[in-house]
Write an enzyme that holds these catalytic residues in place. Structure first.
Site, PDB file in Angstrom:
ATOM      1  CE  LYS A 155      96.239 -28.058  42.294  1.00  0.00           C
ATOM      2  NZ  LYS A 155      94.729 -27.129  41.494  1.00  0.00           N
ATOM      3  NE  ARG A 205      89.040 -33.264  37.633  1.00  0.00           N
ATOM      4  CZ  ARG A 205      90.167 -32.503  37.910  1.00  0.00           C
ATOM      5  NH1 ARG A 205      91.097 -31.964  38.528  1.00  0.00           N
ATOM      6  NH2 ARG A 205      90.281 -31.101  38.510  1.00  0.00           N
ATOM      7  CE1 TYR A 249     121.316 -48.802  34.612  1.00  0.00           C
ATOM      8  CE2 TYR A 249     120.994 -47.031  35.197  1.00  0.00           C
ATOM      9  CZ  TYR A 249     120.802 -48.059  35.089  1.00  0.00           C
ATOM     10  OH  TYR A 249     121.363 -48.454  36.773  1.00  0.00           O
ATOM     11  CG  MET A 251     116.959 -42.916  40.893  1.00  0.00           C
ATOM     12  SD  MET A 251     116.994 -44.257  42.235  1.00  0.00           S
ATOM     13  CE  MET A 251     116.516 -46.385  41.510  1.00  0.00           C
TER      14      MET A 251
HETATM   15  C1  PLP Z   1      94.749 -26.085  40.716  1.00  0.00           C
HETATM   16  C2  PLP Z   1      93.378 -25.824  40.445  1.00  0.00           C
HETATM   17  C3  PLP Z   1      93.545 -24.081  40.625  1.00  0.00           C
HETATM   18  C4  PLP Z   1      94.692 -23.208  40.062  1.00  0.00           C
HETATM   19  O1  PLP Z   1      94.637 -24.192  38.321  1.00  0.00           O
HETATM   20  P1  PLP Z   1      95.485 -23.375  37.793  1.00  0.00           P
HETATM   21  O2  PLP Z   1      95.557 -23.849  35.882  1.00  0.00           O
HETATM   22  O3  PLP Z   1      97.280 -24.113  38.209  1.00  0.00           O
HETATM   23  O4  PLP Z   1      95.652 -22.345  37.555  1.00  0.00           O
HETATM   24  C5  PLP Z   1      91.932 -23.673  40.072  1.00  0.00           C
HETATM   25  N1  PLP Z   1      91.333 -24.073  40.640  1.00  0.00           N
HETATM   26  C6  PLP Z   1      90.885 -26.045  41.178  1.00  0.00           C
HETATM   27  C7  PLP Z   1      89.736 -26.479  41.465  1.00  0.00           C
HETATM   28  C8  PLP Z   1      91.869 -26.242  41.400  1.00  0.00           C
HETATM   29  O5  PLP Z   1      92.465 -27.565  41.711  1.00  0.00           O
END
Ligand code: PLP
Length: 368
Positions: free
Chosen positions: A40, A141, A263, A311
């Protein structure tokens, strides 16, 4: 777009290290179990095309994405890539369900309503549709509650045309070696998944793979550790580093005792000080929390960040450099042999995941 000839930084992604990390997990779970990959958010910012192709060559059996667009993008890279979409129907109901059906994407179904929509679509199409079912064991969630699992399993007609590939759940604290939540989640997962006795199971993320070796089930879902993050933060990192980042010096300057920098003048010099201004900042994912805190490296020597990160610019203190000083055009190490992604994240009060997923699109990316 641009050809990155004059990019402010060079991001190197080591695909051989990625493949080695994948094989490390495959060895950890054994040949009888499978290692899926979370890709992802553009494979945690590294580039989903290159990452997916590399893991496909390692026979990765399932790629997890978060959104319908990410799922479609993976299928456009190669329709043969097996894809599961963690957000389920993503709040878009039947329209997204039909897309998944058309492109052979497996949704991770998270609610009774999603299961109803998907089952109805499968009945209309005349053949079962593959999907995963997510049961919640602590996160609150997404996923079915215990009551929803029980109600569903008592009414098999509600999922008669869903070809359940896996029952899944997700750890809340597997990175925390002492968390009592992890064994409690395993127990809940065991109790609830027996309601679906014929389905395969998947629970572990990166930390869970190494922490709960007796609970690998049929498929683990590796993510951050594939990309070099430490899945066992209390010990040295067993994974190979995958990401290297070097950023360019725009100019160096001699600042005088009593002057300030950046800044809001958050750093004042207590002596005449040689500094360098680098061509990256919070717009590149070098978070503002690094101000007066993070450390970068020049030929292995530490250069503290002084003043606010802006930035597009960051300033470092060169006072402790011995030997030749960096000059305009030289590259300063942000991630590399002297600093891994977990160390950099700690200096910004964040985690490796956030560092990787905010890596700038302005960097030149090199895949080796
Ligand atoms: C992102 C995710 C993973 C991978 O998790 P890591 O901690 O990056 O290994 C596994 N399962 C789900 C549902 C996730 O959202």
């Amino acid at each position: 777009m641009q050809d990155f000839l004059y990019a402010p930084g060079i991001l190197t992604v080591d695909l051989n290290a990625l493949a080695a990390n994948y094989r490390y997990f495959q060895a950890a779970v054994g040949a009888a179990r499978q290692v899926g990959a979370a890709v992802k958010a553009n494979a945690y910012g590294l580039g989903v095309r290159q990452v997916a192709k590399t893991l496909q060559a390692e026979n990765c059996p399932l790629f997890f994405v978060a959104t319908p667009d990410e799922a479609l993008n993976l299928k456009s890279i190669d329709p043969a890539l097996p894809v599961a979409s963690l957000g389920g129907l993503s709040g878009c109901g039947r329209e997204v369900a039909a897309l998944y059906q058309a492109h052979n994407i497996w949704p991770v179904l998270n609610t009774p309503a999603e299961i109803e929509i998907y089952n109805a679509l499968a009945i209309e199409g005349g053949s079962p549709l593959p999907a995963l079912i997510h049961i919640d064991t602590a996160m609150n969630r997404l996923g079915l509650s215990a009551e929803e699992c029980e109600a569903l399993s008592a009414t098999p007609q509600k999922f008669s045309h869903i070809d359940i590939q896996y029952i899944t759940s997700h750890y809340a604290s597997s990175d925390d070696v002492d968390s009592p939540l992890t064994p409690a989640q395993v127990q809940r997962f065991e109790e609830l998944s027996v309601l679906f006795p014929n389905a395969r199971k998947s629970l572990a993320n990166s930390s869970g793979i190494l922490r709960q070796p007796q609970h690998h089930y049929h498929l683990v879902r590796s993510g951050i550790a594939l990309y070099g993050g430490n899945p066992t933060p209390e010990t040295s990192n067993p994974m190979q580093p995958v990401v290297h980042l070097n950023v360019r010096v725009l100019q160096t300057r001699q600042c005088k005792k009593g002057e300030s920098i950046g800044y809001n003048a958050t750093h004042t010099f207590d002596k005449d000080t040689q500094t360098a201004t680098l061509g990256f900042g919070y717009a590149d994912g070098f978070h503002r929390t690094a101000s007066n805190k993070a450390v970068l490296y020049w030929k292995g020597q530490p250069c503290p960040v002084i003043g606010r990160v802006s930035m597009d610019l960051t300033t470092i203190d060169l006072s402790d450099i011995t030997g030749p000083q960096p000059q305009s055009g030289d590259l300063i190490e942000v991630l590399g042999p002297h600093q891994d992604v977990d160390q950099l994240a700690a200096s910004m009060n964040t985690i490796s995941y956030e560092i990787l997923t905010s890596l700038s699109q302005r960097y030149k990316r090199e895949y080796i």
